[in-house]
Write an enzyme that holds these catalytic residues in place. Structure first.
Site, PDB file in Angstrom:
ATOM      1  N   ASP A 132       0.795  -1.225   0.000  1.00  0.00           N
ATOM      2  CA  ASP A 132       0.000   0.000   0.000  1.00  0.00           C
ATOM      3  C   ASP A 132       0.826   1.272   0.000  1.00  0.00           C
ATOM      4  O   ASP A 132       0.267   2.372  -0.034  1.00  0.00           O
ATOM      5  CB  ASP A 132      -0.945   0.011   1.206  1.00  0.00           C
ATOM      6  CG  ASP A 132      -2.127  -0.930   1.020  1.00  0.00           C
ATOM      7  OD1 ASP A 132      -2.596  -1.048  -0.124  1.00  0.00           O
ATOM      8  OD2 ASP A 132      -2.566  -1.544   2.005  1.00  0.00           O
ATOM      9  N   ASP A 194      -6.465  -4.756  -6.113  1.00  0.00           N
ATOM     10  CA  ASP A 194      -6.160  -3.371  -5.724  1.00  0.00           C
ATOM     11  C   ASP A 194      -4.722  -2.988  -6.080  1.00  0.00           C
ATOM     12  O   ASP A 194      -4.428  -1.821  -6.355  1.00  0.00           O
ATOM     13  CB  ASP A 194      -6.341  -3.174  -4.219  1.00  0.00           C
ATOM     14  CG  ASP A 194      -7.534  -3.874  -3.625  1.00  0.00           C
ATOM     15  OD1 ASP A 194      -7.852  -4.992  -4.058  1.00  0.00           O
ATOM     16  OD2 ASP A 194      -8.144  -3.328  -2.690  1.00  0.00           O
TER      17      ASP A 194
END
Length: 413
Positions: A132, A194
């Site tokens: 992330d 993602d």
């Protein structure tokens, strides 16, 4: 009377006519955008003004630099703030919103606020525990570099890209998303859909003096994901578990969708956005073709208001919550995609769909104006986990204002 025209005059006349044709082409492109906006009754400047109104309401409340806004509960009006922890993937979106606010308004106060809210995250450049870091650093520092001309952010972004690259497994061909300790259901190499959006950081690095291998990593990740993450009908699984040694697919599951084989709407959105971005960075037509197929599939699954339920497999139940964040992600992607496709029909198709989504998001049903500090209401983070159900989400607002910025640039093109 005989009129004699010199060769030089003919050349000048030809150049003038050519320039007129180029100008007419640009005028037609701009007219396409404005005509679609008028047809759909979408007022871009009004939508931008609403974002500014919401920020003027929210920013004075968000003074604790050790926290960042993440969500607003349905019954609340103020952002719930969470600590700036290295595990909080949402930390970069608020400064990213401020950079886009500066971009679309030109108001220097948003730039000053964006700098203040960006630079508290410098230490995150060394994160290697998860994927992330791309989400965390690029909306903040990447937009600061591009929109705010903050060239001093370059080294921070390059270090961030190096950190992300440590998670690339050449045996698999993807960046590992999560640690197995964080997600014990999976024992080996985990990649989630993602993760496609983190590739932008690697592409940026390769173009801006970083390790050129970052480009190859990003392309390989996109290719591997394209081969393994999608069903025959072009919908996506959320989580793929690979064998860390031989790269074989072990399991296809979900974390945030309704079921392992269901079609989690934001997962589909990440795919549309991700492959549009990969084509933009590579100009490889296979990625453009795939982005179009994913976009067409996504659009075909939508209800009349263009805002999906949190999972397409529960959409037939009107009681199921919507996910405005998925719509904002795809709206931004489609506006970009419309500028890459060659045929007029495709340009109109994707631009029309993107503006329809923005029109719905800016309507009274989904707008936060007069109701809360957010741009958008009715997003769902992870209903399957009991998290953030029918709330305002910071990343929904980020992709919404990004879509407005892209549309404004398209108008000026």
């Amino acid at each position: 009377m005989v009129i004699r025209i010199s060769k030089g005059s003919i050349l000048i006349l030809c150049l003038v006519l050519t320039n007129c044709k180029d100008s007419n082409k640009k005028l037609k492109e701009t007219t396409v955008v404005s005509n679609i906006e008028k047809t759909l009754n979408f007022n871009l400047e009004s939508a931008i003004a609403d974002c500014q109104t919401q920020l003027e309401r929210a920013v004075p409340k968000l003074t604790d630099l050790t926290k960042h806004p993440r969500f607003i509960e349905k019954e609340d009006t103020d952002w719930h703030q969470v600590p700036n922890d290295k595990l909080m993937w949402t930390s970069g979106f608020y400064p990213g919103i401020l950079w886009y606010a500066y971009d679309v308004t030109g108001d220097n106060k948003w730039k000053k606020e964006a700098i203040k809210r960006t630079e508290v995250f410098e230490d995150f450049k060394n994160i290697t525990e998860h994927h992330d870091i791309g989400f965390m650093m690029f909306p903040a520092y990447g937009n600061g570099f591009k929109i705010g001309d903050k060239k001093e952010y370059k080294d921070i972004l390059l270090t961030s890209a190096n950190s992300l690259a440590t998670r690339f497994n050449p045996n698999v061909g993807t960046i590992k998303s999560w640690s197995n300790k964080m997600h014990p259901r999976w024992k080996q190499h985990i990649t989630i859909i993602d993760n496609m959006l983190n590739l932008e950081l690697l592409f940026w690095s390769a173009k801006n003096g970083g390790n050129p291998v970052h480009y190859d990593m990003a392309v390989k990740h996109a290719e591997t994901t394209m081969n393994n993450h999608f069903r025959e009908d072009l919908t996506s699984w959320h989580v793929i578990e690979y064998d860390s040694i031989n790269g074989k697919v072990l399991n296809r599951h979900t974390k945030q969708g309704f079921a392992d084989d269901s079609r989690w709407s934001r997962g589909q959105a990440w795919g549309v956005y991700g492959y549009t971005m990969v084509y933009k960075e590579t100009k490889d037509k296979k990625f453009l073709d795939f982005a179009k197929k994913l976009a067409d599939k996504y659009i075909s699954l939508l209800p009349e208001d263009m805002i999906p339920a949190w999972d397409f497999d529960v959409q037939s139940d009107p009681k199921e919550e919507k996910d405005a964040s998925a719509a904002a992600v795809v709206a931004s992607a489609l506006i970009d995609l419309s500028s890459f496709v060659e045929s007029k029909e495709e340009q109109v198709k994707y631009l029309n769909a993107g503006i329809k989504m923005l029109n719905s998001l800016s309507s009274k049903k989904y707008s936060g104006v007069g109701k809360s500090d957010a741009f958008l209401l009715h997003s769902t983070g992870a209903k399957s986990l009991g998290w953030e159900i029918d709330v305002a989400l910071i990343y929904a607002d980020y992709y919404y204002i990004e879509a407005l910025s892209r549309l404004k640039k398209l108008e000026k093109k």
